[in-house]
Design a protein around this motif. Structure first.
Motif, PDB file in Angstrom:
ATOM      1  N   LEU A 196       0.925  -1.134   0.019  1.00 61.27           N
ATOM      2  CA  LEU A 196       0.138  -0.137  -0.010  1.00 61.27           C
ATOM      3  C   LEU A 196       1.039   1.328  -0.022  1.00 61.27           C
ATOM      4  O   LEU A 196       0.626   2.299  -0.767  1.00 61.27           O
ATOM      5  N   LEU A 197       1.896   1.183   1.119  1.00 62.62           N
ATOM      6  CA  LEU A 197       2.823   2.397   0.799  1.00 62.62           C
ATOM      7  C   LEU A 197       3.658   2.320  -0.197  1.00 62.62           C
ATOM      8  O   LEU A 197       4.015   3.748  -0.939  1.00 62.62           O
ATOM      9  N   GLU A 198       4.060   1.507  -1.060  1.00 57.37           N
ATOM     10  CA  GLU A 198       4.943   1.547  -2.179  1.00 57.37           C
ATOM     11  C   GLU A 198       4.028   2.250  -3.413  1.00 57.37           C
ATOM     12  O   GLU A 198       4.413   2.885  -4.001  1.00 57.37           O
ATOM     13  N   LEU A 199       2.719   1.823  -3.301  1.00 56.14           N
ATOM     14  CA  LEU A 199       1.678   2.279  -4.370  1.00 56.14           C
ATOM     15  C   LEU A 199       1.638   3.762  -4.231  1.00 56.14           C
ATOM     16  O   LEU A 199       1.627   4.640  -5.069  1.00 56.14           O
ATOM     17  N   TYR A 200       1.475   4.198  -2.605  1.00 58.70           N
ATOM     18  CA  TYR A 200       1.409   5.686  -2.430  1.00 58.70           C
ATOM     19  C   TYR A 200       2.570   6.428  -2.914  1.00 58.70           C
ATOM     20  O   TYR A 200       2.500   7.510  -3.592  1.00 58.70           O
ATOM     21  N   VAL A 201       3.748   5.803  -2.611  1.00 61.45           N
ATOM     22  CA  VAL A 201       5.009   6.546  -3.279  1.00 61.45           C
ATOM     23  C   VAL A 201       5.143   6.588  -4.522  1.00 61.45           C
ATOM     24  O   VAL A 201       5.528   7.651  -5.168  1.00 61.45           O
ATOM     25  N   TRP A 202       4.847   5.605  -5.398  1.00 66.69           N
ATOM     26  CA  TRP A 202       4.822   5.531  -6.719  1.00 66.69           C
ATOM     27  C   TRP A 202       3.844   6.342  -7.352  1.00 66.69           C
ATOM     28  O   TRP A 202       4.247   7.142  -8.182  1.00 66.69           O
ATOM     29  N   LEU A 203       2.588   6.608  -6.739  1.00 70.84           N
ATOM     30  CA  LEU A 203       1.811   7.604  -7.441  1.00 70.84           C
ATOM     31  C   LEU A 203       2.227   9.124  -7.235  1.00 70.84           C
ATOM     32  O   LEU A 203       2.210  10.001  -8.127  1.00 70.84           O
ATOM     33  N   MET A 204       2.909   9.229  -5.926  1.00 69.44           N
ATOM     34  CA  MET A 204       3.250  10.610  -5.635  1.00 69.44           C
ATOM     35  C   MET A 204       4.376  11.074  -6.338  1.00 69.44           C
ATOM     36  O   MET A 204       4.584  12.328  -6.771  1.00 69.44           O
ATOM     37  N   ARG A 205       5.362  10.331  -6.772  1.00 69.87           N
ATOM     38  CA  ARG A 205       6.622  10.667  -7.397  1.00 69.87           C
ATOM     39  C   ARG A 205       6.260  10.333  -8.670  1.00 69.87           C
ATOM     40  O   ARG A 205       7.329  11.060  -9.492  1.00 69.87           O
ATOM     41  N   GLY A 206       5.437   9.412  -9.326  1.00 71.15           N
ATOM     42  CA  GLY A 206       5.309   9.395 -10.709  1.00 71.15           C
ATOM     43  C   GLY A 206       4.442  10.277 -11.350  1.00 71.15           C
ATOM     44  O   GLY A 206       4.400  10.193 -12.674  1.00 71.15           O
ATOM     45  N   THR A 207       3.670  11.445 -10.646  1.00 74.80           N
ATOM     46  CA  THR A 207       2.838  12.263 -11.452  1.00 74.80           C
ATOM     47  C   THR A 207       3.331  13.594 -10.776  1.00 74.80           C
ATOM     48  O   THR A 207       4.063  13.963  -9.720  1.00 74.80           O
ATOM     49  N   PRO A 208       3.232  14.714 -11.871  1.00 78.11           N
ATOM     50  CA  PRO A 208       3.688  15.935 -11.273  1.00 78.11           C
ATOM     51  C   PRO A 208       2.857  16.546 -10.218  1.00 78.11           C
ATOM     52  O   PRO A 208       1.672  16.387  -9.880  1.00 78.11           O
ATOM     53  N   LEU A 209       3.613  17.245  -9.345  1.00 76.37           N
ATOM     54  CA  LEU A 209       2.869  17.975  -8.224  1.00 76.37           C
ATOM     55  C   LEU A 209       1.910  18.985  -8.740  1.00 76.37           C
ATOM     56  O   LEU A 209       0.636  19.080  -8.190  1.00 76.37           O
ATOM     57  N   LEU A 210       2.180  19.642  -9.713  1.00 72.79           N
ATOM     58  CA  LEU A 210       1.157  20.517 -10.519  1.00 72.79           C
ATOM     59  C   LEU A 210      -0.226  19.761 -10.626  1.00 72.79           C
ATOM     60  O   LEU A 210      -1.360  20.222 -10.551  1.00 72.79           O
ATOM     61  N   LEU A 211      -0.171  18.575 -11.349  1.00 70.75           N
ATOM     62  CA  LEU A 211      -1.118  17.854 -11.448  1.00 70.75           C
ATOM     63  C   LEU A 211      -1.900  17.561 -10.234  1.00 70.75           C
ATOM     64  O   LEU A 211      -3.277  17.235 -10.025  1.00 70.75           O
ATOM     65  N   GLN A 212      -1.292  17.047  -9.265  1.00 71.04           N
ATOM     66  CA  GLN A 212      -1.929  16.827  -7.841  1.00 71.04           C
ATOM     67  C   GLN A 212      -2.400  18.067  -7.353  1.00 71.04           C
ATOM     68  O   GLN A 212      -3.549  17.681  -6.606  1.00 71.04           O
ATOM     69  N   LEU A 213      -1.983  19.115  -7.379  1.00 72.46           N
ATOM     70  CA  LEU A 213      -2.533  20.168  -7.044  1.00 72.46           C
ATOM     71  C   LEU A 213      -3.986  20.508  -7.732  1.00 72.46           C
ATOM     72  O   LEU A 213      -4.978  21.074  -7.054  1.00 72.46           O
ATOM     73  N   ILE A 214      -4.062  20.158  -9.107  1.00 68.73           N
ATOM     74  CA  ILE A 214      -5.135  20.679  -9.567  1.00 68.73           C
ATOM     75  C   ILE A 214      -6.233  19.662  -9.391  1.00 68.73           C
ATOM     76  O   ILE A 214      -7.243  19.909  -9.428  1.00 68.73           O
ATOM     77  N   PHE A 215      -5.734  18.434  -9.223  1.00 69.06           N
ATOM     78  CA  PHE A 215      -6.619  17.332  -8.962  1.00 69.06           C
ATOM     79  C   PHE A 215      -7.370  17.386  -7.656  1.00 69.06           C
ATOM     80  O   PHE A 215      -8.620  17.355  -7.621  1.00 69.06           O
ATOM     81  N   VAL A 216      -6.456  18.033  -6.562  1.00 72.12           N
ATOM     82  CA  VAL A 216      -7.182  17.990  -5.389  1.00 72.12           C
ATOM     83  C   VAL A 216      -8.042  19.112  -5.221  1.00 72.12           C
ATOM     84  O   VAL A 216      -9.230  19.107  -4.544  1.00 72.12           O
ATOM     85  N   PHE A 217      -7.571  20.450  -5.839  1.00 68.97           N
ATOM     86  CA  PHE A 217      -8.436  21.534  -5.649  1.00 68.97           C
ATOM     87  C   PHE A 217      -9.620  21.574  -6.826  1.00 68.97           C
ATOM     88  O   PHE A 217     -10.912  22.224  -6.233  1.00 68.97           O
ATOM     89  N   TYR A 218      -9.346  21.417  -8.012  1.00 69.26           N
ATOM     90  CA  TYR A 218     -10.164  21.279  -8.890  1.00 69.26           C
ATOM     91  C   TYR A 218     -11.054  20.014  -9.351  1.00 69.26           C
ATOM     92  O   TYR A 218     -12.336  19.868  -9.819  1.00 69.26           O
ATOM     93  N   GLY A 219     -10.445  18.680  -8.918  1.00 68.70           N
ATOM     94  CA  GLY A 219     -11.220  17.608  -9.359  1.00 68.70           C
ATOM     95  C   GLY A 219     -11.883  16.907  -8.311  1.00 68.70           C
ATOM     96  O   GLY A 219     -13.033  16.558  -8.281  1.00 68.70           O
TER      97      GLY A 219
END
Length: 215
Positions: free
Chosen positions: A52-75
């Motif tokens: 589970l933690l490896e999946l979390y790390v893989w997702l966070m490191r494998g996608t841009p922080l900018l995309l994560q910001l947009i996903f959290v605020f707009y998605g």
């Protein structure tokens, strides 16, 4: 460059810098402990937790922080999860940097010889005491350079919150530039970022010297 104009726009830039520093400090305060906890989970023998933690790390490191910001605020509001601008930024930054710190700390923990854990057991130290008194001081020494790089990146990455309309340093500079049609605000923004990074570098060097007795 008119000093009068500089003095006129500095308050708004300092206000933006205050937001940048607020995001910076709270991100560090949240992501460093998160990174340590996740790194311990990654090295645990409980496979489901590790996966589970490896999946979390893989997702966070494998996608841009900018995309994560947009996903959290707009998605996320699409499914009914709504964050205020600052909360969305802080949540995204902590999750993202927590993953990077987890990988850094995992490398640090794995570099500690198992004989030290065995010696601690002989001395009847608990696992917590072993981590606190023996392992973590050595790990800190090992990971400081990598942590330092991420800290400096965090200062610069904080400008990404502009995309969700948070009033940080870069946004303040952009507003002044667009309003007054001059590059002076952006030059001042760059100077402030350089000063902030210089301060971080100075502090990190002091911390590294503090732990230099661990070889």
């Amino acid at each position: 460059m008119s000093m009068h104009y500089v003095m006129e726009i500095l308050p708004s830039l300092f206000q933006g810098a205050g937001m940048t520093l607020k995001l910076f400090f709270w991100t560090l305060l949240g992501s460093l402990p998160l990174g340590i906890l996740v790194s311990l989970g990654l090295t645990s023998k409980f496979r489901p937790l590790q996966w589970l933690l490896e999946l979390y790390v893989w997702l966070m490191r494998g996608t841009p922080l900018l995309l994560q910001l947009i996903f959290v605020f707009y998605g996320l509001p699409i499914i009914g999860i709504v964050f205020q601008r600052y909360d969305a930024a802080l949540f995204s930054f902590i999750l993202n940097y927590g993953a990077y710190f987890a990988e850094i700390f995992r490398g640090g923990f794995q570099s500690i010889d198992q004989g030290q854990y065995e010696a601690a057991r002989v001395l009847r130290l608990s696992y917590g005491q072993t981590l606190r008194k023996i392992v973590i001081p050595q790990v800190v020494k090992i990971v400081i350079p990598s942590i330092g790089n991420e800290v400096i990146n965090l200062v610069k990455d904080s400008s990404l919150v502009y995309v969700i309309g948070l009033g940080d340093l870069l946004r303040a500079g952009n507003v002044a530039t667009a309003r007054d049609v001059t590059l002076v605000p952006l030059l001042l923004v760059g100077l402030i970022y350089l000063i902030l990074i210089g301060i971080c570098t100075f502090i990190l060097n002091k911390v590294e010297k503090r732990y230099s007795y661990f070889k």
